[in-house]
Design an enzyme around this catalytic site. Structure first.
Site, PDB file in Angstrom:
ATOM      1  N   GLN A  12       0.774  -1.287   0.072  1.00 48.64           N
ATOM      2  CA  GLN A  12       0.033  -0.015   0.021  1.00 48.64           C
ATOM      3  C   GLN A  12       0.948   1.489   0.065  1.00 48.64           C
ATOM      4  OE1 GLN A  12      -3.574   1.290   2.789  1.00 48.64           O
ATOM      5  NE2 GLN A  12      -1.678   2.026   3.840  1.00 48.64           N
ATOM      6  N   LEU A  59      14.066  -9.321   1.278  1.00 49.00           N
ATOM      7  CA  LEU A  59      14.665  -8.563   2.431  1.00 49.00           C
ATOM      8  C   LEU A  59      15.650  -9.490   3.308  1.00 49.00           C
ATOM      9  CD1 LEU A  59      11.910  -6.726   4.203  1.00 49.00           C
ATOM     10  CD2 LEU A  59      13.850  -5.778   3.098  1.00 49.00           C
ATOM     11  N   LEU A  80      10.210   0.622   3.379  1.00 48.46           N
ATOM     12  CA  LEU A  80       8.917   0.139   3.563  1.00 48.46           C
ATOM     13  C   LEU A  80       8.522  -1.461   3.616  1.00 48.46           C
ATOM     14  CD1 LEU A  80       7.046   2.840   1.351  1.00 48.46           C
ATOM     15  CD2 LEU A  80       8.251   3.274   3.642  1.00 48.46           C
ATOM     16  N   ALA A  82       8.269  -5.217   4.719  1.00 52.15           N
ATOM     17  CA  ALA A  82       8.111  -5.789   6.286  1.00 52.15           C
ATOM     18  C   ALA A  82       7.031  -6.752   6.213  1.00 52.15           C
ATOM     19  CB  ALA A  82       7.697  -4.850   7.261  1.00 52.15           C
ATOM     20  N   THR A 125       6.455   1.917  13.788  1.00 51.01           N
ATOM     21  CA  THR A 125       5.033   1.944  13.894  1.00 51.01           C
ATOM     22  C   THR A 125       4.485   1.996  15.322  1.00 51.01           C
ATOM     23  OG1 THR A 125       3.336   0.269  13.824  1.00 51.01           O
ATOM     24  CG2 THR A 125       5.465  -0.652  14.202  1.00 51.01           C
ATOM     25  N   GLU A 127       2.629   0.315  16.774  1.00 51.09           N
ATOM     26  CA  GLU A 127       2.653  -1.002  17.392  1.00 51.09           C
ATOM     27  C   GLU A 127       3.561  -1.251  18.523  1.00 51.09           C
ATOM     28  OE1 GLU A 127       0.949  -4.120  17.354  1.00 51.09           O
ATOM     29  OE2 GLU A 127      -0.643  -3.029  16.909  1.00 51.09           O
ATOM     30  N   TYR A 149       5.785  -8.902  16.006  1.00 53.99           N
ATOM     31  CA  TYR A 149       6.021  -7.787  14.834  1.00 53.99           C
ATOM     32  C   TYR A 149       6.647  -6.466  15.327  1.00 53.99           C
ATOM     33  CZ  TYR A 149       4.308  -4.006  11.870  1.00 53.99           C
ATOM     34  OH  TYR A 149       4.333  -2.844  11.144  1.00 53.99           O
ATOM     35  N   LYS A 153      10.080  -4.544  14.808  1.00 53.09           N
ATOM     36  CA  LYS A 153       9.832  -3.018  14.573  1.00 53.09           C
ATOM     37  C   LYS A 153      10.936  -2.282  15.234  1.00 53.09           C
ATOM     38  CE  LYS A 153       7.495  -2.532  10.388  1.00 53.09           C
ATOM     39  NZ  LYS A 153       8.297  -1.731   9.334  1.00 53.09           N
TER      40      LYS A 153
HETATM   41  P1  NAP Z   1       1.946  -3.908   2.923  1.00 48.33           P
HETATM   42  O1  NAP Z   1       0.881  -3.380   2.156  1.00 48.33           O
HETATM   43  O2  NAP Z   1       1.992  -5.187   3.815  1.00 48.33           O
HETATM   44  O3  NAP Z   1       3.390  -3.836   2.116  1.00 48.33           O
HETATM   45  C1  NAP Z   1       4.490  -4.657   2.547  1.00 48.33           C
HETATM   46  C2  NAP Z   1       5.562  -4.683   1.480  1.00 48.33           C
HETATM   47  O4  NAP Z   1       6.622  -5.191   2.117  1.00 48.33           O
HETATM   48  C3  NAP Z   1       5.076  -5.659   0.277  1.00 48.33           C
HETATM   49  O5  NAP Z   1       5.506  -4.725  -0.888  1.00 48.33           O
HETATM   50  C4  NAP Z   1       5.660  -6.842   0.491  1.00 48.33           C
HETATM   51  O6  NAP Z   1       5.776  -7.424  -0.617  1.00 48.33           O
HETATM   52  C5  NAP Z   1       6.934  -6.333   1.164  1.00 48.33           C
HETATM   53  N1  NAP Z   1       7.425  -7.643   1.504  1.00 48.33           N
HETATM   54  C6  NAP Z   1       7.121  -8.363   2.583  1.00 48.33           C
HETATM   55  N2  NAP Z   1       7.892  -9.392   2.820  1.00 48.33           N
HETATM   56  C7  NAP Z   1       9.120  -9.106   2.175  1.00 48.33           C
HETATM   57  C8  NAP Z   1      10.392  -9.697   1.841  1.00 48.33           C
HETATM   58  N3  NAP Z   1      10.695 -10.787   2.632  1.00 48.33           N
HETATM   59  N4  NAP Z   1      11.456  -9.309   0.947  1.00 48.33           N
HETATM   60  C9  NAP Z   1      10.948  -8.221   0.273  1.00 48.33           C
HETATM   61  N5  NAP Z   1       9.662  -7.526   0.388  1.00 48.33           N
HETATM   62  C10 NAP Z   1       8.833  -8.011   1.190  1.00 48.33           C
HETATM   63  O7  NAP Z   1       2.521  -2.447   4.164  1.00 48.33           O
HETATM   64  P2  NAP Z   1       2.140  -1.151   4.226  1.00 48.33           P
HETATM   65  O8  NAP Z   1       0.705  -0.840   4.854  1.00 48.33           O
HETATM   66  O9  NAP Z   1       2.252  -0.620   2.818  1.00 48.33           O
HETATM   67  O10 NAP Z   1       3.160  -0.717   5.293  1.00 48.33           O
HETATM   68  C11 NAP Z   1       4.374  -0.212   4.726  1.00 48.33           C
HETATM   69  C12 NAP Z   1       5.588  -0.208   5.839  1.00 48.33           C
HETATM   70  O11 NAP Z   1       5.054   0.773   6.983  1.00 48.33           O
HETATM   71  C13 NAP Z   1       5.811  -1.527   6.477  1.00 48.33           C
HETATM   72  O12 NAP Z   1       6.980  -1.706   7.035  1.00 48.33           O
HETATM   73  C14 NAP Z   1       4.781  -1.544   7.784  1.00 48.33           C
HETATM   74  O13 NAP Z   1       5.169  -2.505   8.739  1.00 48.33           O
HETATM   75  C15 NAP Z   1       4.800  -0.206   8.109  1.00 48.33           C
HETATM   76  N6  NAP Z   1       3.721   0.380   8.635  1.00 48.33           N
HETATM   77  C16 NAP Z   1       2.662   0.418   8.438  1.00 48.33           C
HETATM   78  C17 NAP Z   1       1.502   1.037   8.899  1.00 48.33           C
HETATM   79  C18 NAP Z   1       0.004   1.014   8.403  1.00 48.33           C
HETATM   80  O14 NAP Z   1      -0.879   1.349   8.889  1.00 48.33           O
HETATM   81  N7  NAP Z   1      -0.083   0.774   6.910  1.00 48.33           N
HETATM   82  C19 NAP Z   1       1.349   1.778  10.180  1.00 48.33           C
HETATM   83  C20 NAP Z   1       3.002   1.778  10.648  1.00 48.33           C
HETATM   84  C21 NAP Z   1       3.996   1.115   9.954  1.00 48.33           C
HETATM   85  P3  NAP Z   1       4.532  -8.399  -1.094  1.00 48.33           P
HETATM   86  O15 NAP Z   1       3.898  -7.556  -2.079  1.00 48.33           O
HETATM   87  O16 NAP Z   1       5.353  -9.462  -2.275  1.00 48.33           O
HETATM   88  O17 NAP Z   1       3.926  -9.230  -0.186  1.00 48.33           O
HETATM   89  O1  G4F Z   2      -6.128  -3.810  10.889  1.00 50.40           O
HETATM   90  P1  G4F Z   2      -5.373  -4.519  11.637  1.00 50.40           P
HETATM   91  O2  G4F Z   2      -4.983  -5.873  11.448  1.00 50.40           O
HETATM   92  O3  G4F Z   2      -3.978  -3.495  11.833  1.00 50.40           O
HETATM   93  P2  G4F Z   2      -3.100  -3.289  13.195  1.00 50.40           P
HETATM   94  O4  G4F Z   2      -2.910  -4.673  14.124  1.00 50.40           O
HETATM   95  O5  G4F Z   2      -3.450  -2.444  13.948  1.00 50.40           O
HETATM   96  O6  G4F Z   2      -1.702  -3.285  12.361  1.00 50.40           O
HETATM   97  C1  G4F Z   2      -1.655  -2.250  11.445  1.00 50.40           C
HETATM   98  O7  G4F Z   2      -1.333  -1.025  12.003  1.00 50.40           O
HETATM   99  C2  G4F Z   2      -0.142  -0.920  12.692  1.00 50.40           C
HETATM  100  C3  G4F Z   2       0.238   0.651  13.170  1.00 50.40           C
HETATM  101  O8  G4F Z   2      -0.566   0.583  14.471  1.00 50.40           O
HETATM  102  C4  G4F Z   2       1.054  -1.352  11.387  1.00 50.40           C
HETATM  103  F1  G4F Z   2       2.333  -1.384  12.167  1.00 50.40           F
HETATM  104  C5  G4F Z   2       0.799  -2.611  11.074  1.00 50.40           C
HETATM  105  O9  G4F Z   2       1.672  -3.123   9.864  1.00 50.40           O
HETATM  106  C6  G4F Z   2      -0.656  -2.883  10.504  1.00 50.40           C
HETATM  107  O10 G4F Z   2      -0.475  -1.937   9.259  1.00 50.40           O
HETATM  108  O11 G4F Z   2      -6.105  -4.498  13.183  1.00 50.40           O
HETATM  109  C7  G4F Z   2      -6.627  -3.481  13.899  1.00 50.40           C
HETATM  110  C8  G4F Z   2      -7.208  -3.998  15.114  1.00 50.40           C
HETATM  111  C9  G4F Z   2      -6.649  -4.877  15.862  1.00 50.40           C
HETATM  112  O12 G4F Z   2      -6.856  -4.536  17.235  1.00 50.40           O
HETATM  113  C10 G4F Z   2      -7.298  -6.425  15.738  1.00 50.40           C
HETATM  114  O13 G4F Z   2      -7.257  -7.334  16.830  1.00 50.40           O
HETATM  115  O14 G4F Z   2      -8.497  -4.700  14.587  1.00 50.40           O
HETATM  116  C11 G4F Z   2      -8.704  -5.742  15.303  1.00 50.40           C
HETATM  117  N1  G4F Z   2      -9.618  -6.644  14.669  1.00 50.40           N
HETATM  118  C12 G4F Z   2     -10.853  -6.916  14.865  1.00 50.40           C
HETATM  119  N2  G4F Z   2     -11.444  -8.031  14.171  1.00 50.40           N
HETATM  120  C13 G4F Z   2      -9.248  -7.239  13.520  1.00 50.40           C
HETATM  121  C14 G4F Z   2     -10.531  -8.206  13.249  1.00 50.40           C
HETATM  122  N3  G4F Z   2      -8.141  -7.205  12.794  1.00 50.40           N
HETATM  123  C15 G4F Z   2      -8.061  -7.983  11.681  1.00 50.40           C
HETATM  124  N4  G4F Z   2      -7.198  -8.044  10.766  1.00 50.40           N
HETATM  125  N5  G4F Z   2      -9.227  -8.847  11.200  1.00 50.40           N
HETATM  126  C16 G4F Z   2     -10.253  -8.992  12.078  1.00 50.40           C
HETATM  127  O15 G4F Z   2     -11.217  -9.507  11.727  1.00 50.40           O
END
Ligand code: NAP
Ligand code: G4F
Length: 360
Positions: A12, A59, A80, A82, A125, A127, A149, A153
């Site tokens: 994303q 990675l 990015l 992970a 993050t 988290e 996770y 991180k």
């Molecule tokens: P995402 O949609 O899950 O994208 C993760 C990316 O990492 C994908 O391109 C994935 O490739 C790649 N990846 C996973 N394992 C890999 C590996 N072994 N080698 C190379 N690439 C790999 O996550 P996102 O929401 O864009 O988040 C981007 C970053 O911000 C992540 O590090 C996440 O932990 C961090 N983050 C996200 C949030 C959030 O709310 N979105 C908040 C805080 C921090 P594939 O497409 O092949 O799976």
């Molecule tokens: O959408 P989630 O899976 O995101 P979560 O765990 O907050 O993690 C995301 O945000 C983090 C930043 O704080 C990133 F670092 C991480 O990479 C990722 O992008 O879950 C959000 C909440 C959790 O508390 C989970 O227990 O929603 C609750 N939940 C309730 N029902 C659910 C569900 N989560 C998921 N995935 N699926 C359910 O059915």
């Protein structure tokens, strides 16, 4: 022309950040991992697929990371990539440490060896705070990680700090709270809800099965957070910044609002299954973005209600287009019924074992 290397370009954030940098005139290189089926739908849906350079890299493989840096000769690296789904990290804690944690050091070592002038951004993050006793989480709040996770991180976060101080590398971090969008993966709760509600509204599904409805998150819009990341990378000093909306809402509120937006009563459709609950939960996250507002002049405009509206409208439009036979880059039609996926959590849970027997 500036050159940027983005790891995780198929995700994303990778897609939105690529678009932002391309629009600013950057030459953008993105790493992707080889899979048996191509995974470029996000880049295609933003119309930027042909404008990027793609480099295969994983990675876990340091050589491939070094190669990516050698080939792209970047001014800036945005790490990015992970294994970003918290539930999966409980199932694969060792792999998660390798991918989400140790890989950060591989990249920092690569920079140190090849060119210490390369600027580095690490995707940290919210988290990492875990179940903190503070109600508003900032750059100075202590971390209490509550998942494999979050621990991985936090390792990457501190390692970035060490390379900044020890070697003078411009290595910065953003502690981003949850940010969502129509390009969010379907396993995350926001998109699971908007995709599920869209299907129910169109008669394609009968129920939405969720886990902990009481968990609260600080949800913002991903594209706005990518502007924040860019500002962090271009701040005069390499520092850590929190990006958040400073509002917290429950999963229940998210579901309720999404169902109400299409005139449906959420209570009739939402079912709870323990298989979607975590062995350890982070109950509450709310950020304090005042440092970013003051120093970066970054402030998110999209808050909770608008975010739900944007995501739901897009998922409704996609399913309507799909029913009319149109084809477009999208993930949902190939996504399996989550109840069919056997996880450690589902096996340990009696309710879900019964459920999967029924669905066979
Ligand atoms: P995402 O949609 O899950 O994208 C993760 C990316 O990492 C994908 O391109 C994935 O490739 C790649 N990846 C996973 N394992 C890999 C590996 N072994 N080698 C190379 N690439 C790999 O996550 P996102 O929401 O864009 O988040 C981007 C970053 O911000 C992540 O590090 C996440 O932990 C961090 N983050 C996200 C949030 C959030 O709310 N979105 C908040 C805080 C921090 P594939 O497409 O092949 O799976
Ligand atoms: O959408 P989630 O899976 O995101 P979560 O765990 O907050 O993690 C995301 O945000 C983090 C930043 O704080 C990133 F670092 C991480 O990479 C990722 O992008 O879950 C959000 C909440 C959790 O508390 C989970 O227990 O929603 C609750 N939940 C309730 N029902 C659910 C569900 N989560 C998921 N995935 N699926 C359910 O059915």
């Amino acid at each position: 022309m500036k050159r940027a290397l983005i790891t995780g370009v198929t995700g994303q954030d990778g897609a939105y950040l690529s678009k932002l940098l391309l629009d600013k005139g950057y030459d953008v290189y993105g790493t992707f991992r080889r899979s048996s089926t191509p995974n470029f739908w996000r880049l295609q849906s933003l119309g930027i697929f042909s404008r990027l350079h793609l480099i295969p890299s994983d990675l876990v493989d340091m050589g491939s990371l070094m190669e990516a840096v050698k080939v792209s000769r970047p001014d800036e690296i945005y790490n990015l990539a992970a294994s970003s789904f918290v539930s999966t990290a409980f199932e694969q804690p060792v792999g998660n440490a390798e991918i989400t944690g140790i890989a950060v050091t591989k990249l920092l070592e690569t920079i140190r060896f090849l060119n210490p002038k390369i600027k580095f951004y690490q995707a940290s993050t919210s988290e990492m705070y875990g179940n903190s006793s503070d109600s508003s989480l900032s750059e100075t709040t202590p971390f209490h990680p509550a998942s494999p996770y979050a621990i991985s991180k936090l390792y990457g976060h501190w390692m970035t700090d060490v390379y900044r101080k020890a070697y003078g590398i411009f290595a910065c971090t953003g502690i981003l709270f949850n940010h969502e969008s129509p390009l969010r993966g379907l396993e995350f709760v926001s998109r699971k809800i908007t995709n599920g509600v869209a299907k129910i509204k169109l008669g394609l599904e009968k129920k939405l099965v969720l886990g902990n409805l009481n968990a609260q998150r600080d949800w913002g819009l991903a594209s706005e957070y990518m502007e924040g990341i860019y500002k962090i990378m271009h701040y005069k000093y390499p520092e850590t910044f929190v990006l958040s909306t400073n509002e917290s809402h429950s999963v229940k509120e998210f579901a309720q609002l999404a169902f109400e937006s299409v005139d449906l009563d959420w209570k009739k459709y939402v079912k709870i299954d323990k298989r979607f609950m975590r062995p350890l939960e982070v109950n509450y996250l709310r950020g304090n973005n005042s440092k970013a507002v003051k120093k970066l002049k970054w402030k998110p405009k999209i808050k909770f209600e608008k975010l739900v509206d944007i995501m739901l409208k897009e998922d409704l439009t996609r399913w309507e287009n799909f029913l009319q036979g149109r084809s477009f880059p999208w993930d949902a039609p190939l996504y399996p019924d989550e109840n069919k996926i056997i996880t450690r959590n589902s096996l340990e849970n009696k309710t879900s074992t019964k459920l999967s027997r029924k669905t066979k």
